[in-house]
Design a protein around this motif. Structure first.
Motif: not given
Length: 793
Positions: A602, A604, A609, A611, A655, A660, A766, A785, A787
């Motif tokens: 995943y 992002l 923004h 994803a 999203r 982050s 998700a 994930t 970011v």
């Protein structure tokens, strides 16, 4: 008077019709088949003896023996869930190990340290917690350092990697404490942070706590699979003083292994100790690599037989080294060594070149003797020798092409990072049958131009050449060829002395097949799980070379095999190999115990923004397809860690909230043509497992860096397919408050960086549907994930 002489009448002396003597061909074919049977028996017997793990001992085993049942109780406590650096499970296991060492009568200590690893790619830093305890020696000449790492990958519980190693050391400590104290100190070191880059071992190996490198011997217990026998696959310098310690319980070992290991992209904690100047031995089991570094490395796939083998080997070696004069280890040299039917064979490595020279002289003498007695023709031997490389090269090509065809039939096989499916044995046997068929065809065609002795002489010549080359370049591998070459030369000389119609003449000429079967076949069988079906070309080269030493069953007696018969036999042999491969693939089906392995990330972009889901495209499962049906894309610009494989399969994602990264400038100043920038890197919205920072080096050069008081190298520290992100840094399990990173840079324009937060798993909600039981994440680029955010300073 002279009596006329009558000419004899041949008809009068002829035997009556039907009573002529029958001239029977001597039973050469029977001798050939007998030799083939002996060779097959030796090859199978030696391989089974070498590669069959011992029976695990129960909890009622004598106190001085290693018991897999007792050791596995530790595995069951350690491997209940993943335990990456910084996790709660990691800390729980740390406390458990400290308590167990204390219960064994030792005084364990946790050694907190900030470690850094800078030699593989991007610099990696983390706060490590190594665990150390010592059994004091009665009159120490040095120290035996038993090492295993107690962290695991993020996705799997690491029952074997390295739960087996940790449990084997705990049981070894108990067994040692049940008897007299050793002469030398025995120190236990449970390292931290091996999985993300040997960070804990690197910190210990470069610290003052290491002790005297010249009087310390490391025994590192690792895993690259979940089953099979333990392999001692790597040593340090002066190994002639170390290898004898294996005689108490002989693992699978060969001085060829390190030559192979150097070619593979693998590192262990032993690497850090070797780089620090220590010597020792590195142990691991390699079968079952499909489970390695995945959720499948669990208790259900934990082999007690493999644990017994690992522990018995470690205990026996520790006892031997614990009583040895470790101060004399530095006087040792390099040795040639290999396991043979449960025995340990070793001799000085300095003999490799003399033995190769002896084989060369012996072959030259045998060839001259055979030519002088007209047993072989020099021209025909030369013709045969020119064709000897064809079968091994054909076998290697067969292995490569076979894997490509398997991927067409079973695209899910591409998801296995180490190139081996769950149950590869039957398929590997099919490749071996095809290889023998290739050799059969070569030998039968060659027999039209050369006799069996001439074919054997040509093969022996190549074995001699390989013995010389390996003795010069890779001495540890020379034994595989020098002993078949010596036997082949002796057999050629003996065969040349026999009458042409002697039934054992051609069998004697193929004498090289005996050591070839004993030495080459077990190594080939070992290489299959080590390299995987994806690299089956390696072991198939050895299979072809071994088969070529025994041409008799394939060539037959003159006249040559007729073309029609040859085609029929060739087709039957090839069809048999294909059928065995098909049976192996059919047997290796997908189910909840043997799930498909796929890649899914995943990703992002915190600035746009946007994803998306991304997959390397390796592996296959119907569940995955809806997530990555949006086409292919290059993602490295926005996601620097995602440089390989270059092009990713992607699909849109909703999203979701996830940790982050954020970067703040603490200070920035010019100094002598360079700029020193201090950044504070942290995360918002949760705590990631890793925080990374990458520098855009198109217009900026990183001169040096620093974090947590440790220096970081400058220059290009990592590969970048787009040439943009060639300097990177990773902080493992970063503090909640973040950390400071200092960069000294040179260049025009602003400093552009991209920060990345990596978190195991996906944001809640998700996934549209949970993955089925027949699917698991691959050991590479899966199940996390990312970011990212861009910053300009």
């Amino acid at each position: 008077m002279t009596t006329p002489q009558l000419a004899p009448d041949p008809a009068a002396d002829a035997p009556p019709p039907g009573t002529e003597p029958v001239h029977r061909r001597r039973p050469r074919g029977l001798a050939a088949l007998l030799l083939l049977a002996v060779v097959a028996l030796l090859a199978v017997g030696t391989t089974v003896a070498d590669l069959s793990p011992p029976k695990p001992l129960g909890a009622d085993a004598p106190a001085g023996r290693f018991s897999a049942a007792r050791a596995h109780r530790h595995v069951e406590r350690i491997a209940t869930e993943p335990r990456p650096v910084g996790s709660a499970a990691h800390d729980r296991v740390r406390d458990y190990l400290v308590a167990e060492l204390r219960a064994a009568g030792l005084s364990p200590e946790v050694l907190p340290v900030v470690g850094v690893e800078t030699k593989r790619s991007s610099a990696v830093t983390g706060r490590m917690q190594n665990i150390r305890a010592t059994i004091p020696g009665t009159d120490p000449t040095g120290r035996v350092l038993l090492v295993a790492h107690y962290d695991s990958v993020e996705l799997g519980p690491g029952a074997t990697d390295d739960g087996h190693g940790v449990a084997a050391i705990l049981e070894t400590v108990r067994a040692l404490r049940s008897g007299p104290a050793p002469r030398n100190d025995v120190t236990v070191l449970f390292t931290d942070g091996e999985e993300p880059g040997m960070v804990g071992a690197q910190a210990y190996a470069t610290s003052s706590q290491l002790g005297d490198p010249d009087r310390t011997v490391v025994l590192n217990l690792e895993s690259r699979g979940t089953s099979g026998r333990v392999v001692m696959f790597e040593t340090g310098p002066h190994n002639s003083a170390l290898v004898p310690a294996l005689s108490g319980h002989v693992p699978v070992t060969t001085s060829l292994a390190y030559e192979v290991y150097r070619l593979l992209p693998n590192y262990t904690d032993f690497t850090a100790f070797r780089q620090a100047g220590l010597t020792g031995m590195n142990f691991a089991n390699v079968a079952g690599s499909a489970n390695y570094d995945t959720a499948q490395d669990n208790l259900a796939n934990s082999s007690r037989a493999s644990l017994q083998d690992l522990g018995s080997t470690a205990l026996a070696a520790t006892r031997k080294l614990g009583s040895a004069d470790l101060a004399a280890v530095g006087e040792g040299s390099d040795a040639t060594y290999f396991s043979f039917a449960g025995l340990l064979v070793r001799y000085p490595g300095g003999l490799a070149l003399p033995l190769a020279a002896l084989a060369t002289a012996g072959f030259a003498a045998a060839l001259w003797w055979a030519a002088r007695r007209s047993a072989v023709g020099a021209r025909r031997v030369a013709v045969a020798a020119a064709t000897v490389p064809l079968p091994p090269l054909g076998a290697a090509g067969l292995g490569w092409a076979g894997w490509q065809l398997l991927l067409l039939v079973r695209p899910d096989y591409a998801g296995f990072v180490n190139g081996d499916p769950y149950r590869p044995g039957v398929t590997a046997a099919g490749f071996a049958v095809l290889t023998v068929a290739v050799v059969w065809i070569w030998a039968a065609l060659l027999r039209r131009r050369a006799g069996a002795l001439e074919v054997s002489a040509a093969v022996t010549g190549w074995l001699t050449g390989l013995a010389v080359v390996t003795a010069w370049l890779t001495p540890g591998a020379s034994y595989l060829f020098v002993w078949p070459a010596l036997f082949g030369a002796a057999g050629l000389a003996v065969a040349a002395r026999m009458p042409e119609d002697a039934p054992l003449r051609e069998a004697a000429g193929a004498l090289a097949c005996l050591p070839a079967a004993l030495l080459l076949v077990p190594v080939a069988v070992l290489l299959f799980p080590t390299l995987g079906l994806a690299m089956a070309a390696g072991p198939l080269l050895l299979v072809a070379l071994c088969a070529a030493t025994l041409p008799l069953p394939f060539t037959g007696s003159r006249p040559p095999v007729r073309a029609r018969v040859l085609a029929l036999r060739s087709g039957l042999a090839l069809a048999t190999g294909v059928a065995v491969i098909a049976a192996g693939v059919a047997r290796d089906g997908v189910d909840s115990r043997h799930p498909s392995q796929v890649s899914l990330v995943y990703a992002l972009d915190g600035d746009t923004h946007r994803a998306r889901w991304a997959s390397t495209g390796l592996g296959s499962h119907a569940w995955l397809e809806p997530y990555v049906d949006g086409g292919e894309a290059r993602l490295e610009d926005a996601f620097p860690p995602m440089r390989w494989p270059g092009v990713w399969r992607t699909g849109p994602a909703d999203r979701m909230a996830a940790p982050s990264p954020t970067v703040k400038v603490v200070s920035s100043r010019e100094r002598g043509g360079t700029r020193e920038v201090r950044l504070h890197v942290s995360a918002e919205g949760g705590g990631p497992e890793q925080l990374m920072l990458f520098v855009d080096t198109r217009n900026t050069t990183v001169v040096s860096g620093g974090a947590e008081g440790l220096g970081l190298p400058g220059g290009d520290t990592r590969e970048s397919l787009n040439g943009r992100w060639t300097w990177g840094y990773t902080y493992l399990a970063p503090p909640a408050a973040g950390f400071d990173l200092t960069l000294t840079v040179r260049g025009k324009g602003p400093l552009r960086v991209r920060a990345v937060a990596q978190t195991t798993g996906f944001p809640r909600g998700a996934l549209r549907t949970p993955p089925p039981s027949t699917l698991t994440w691959s050991g590479l680029d899966s199940g996390f994930t990312l970011v990212t955010r861009a910053f300009t300073v």
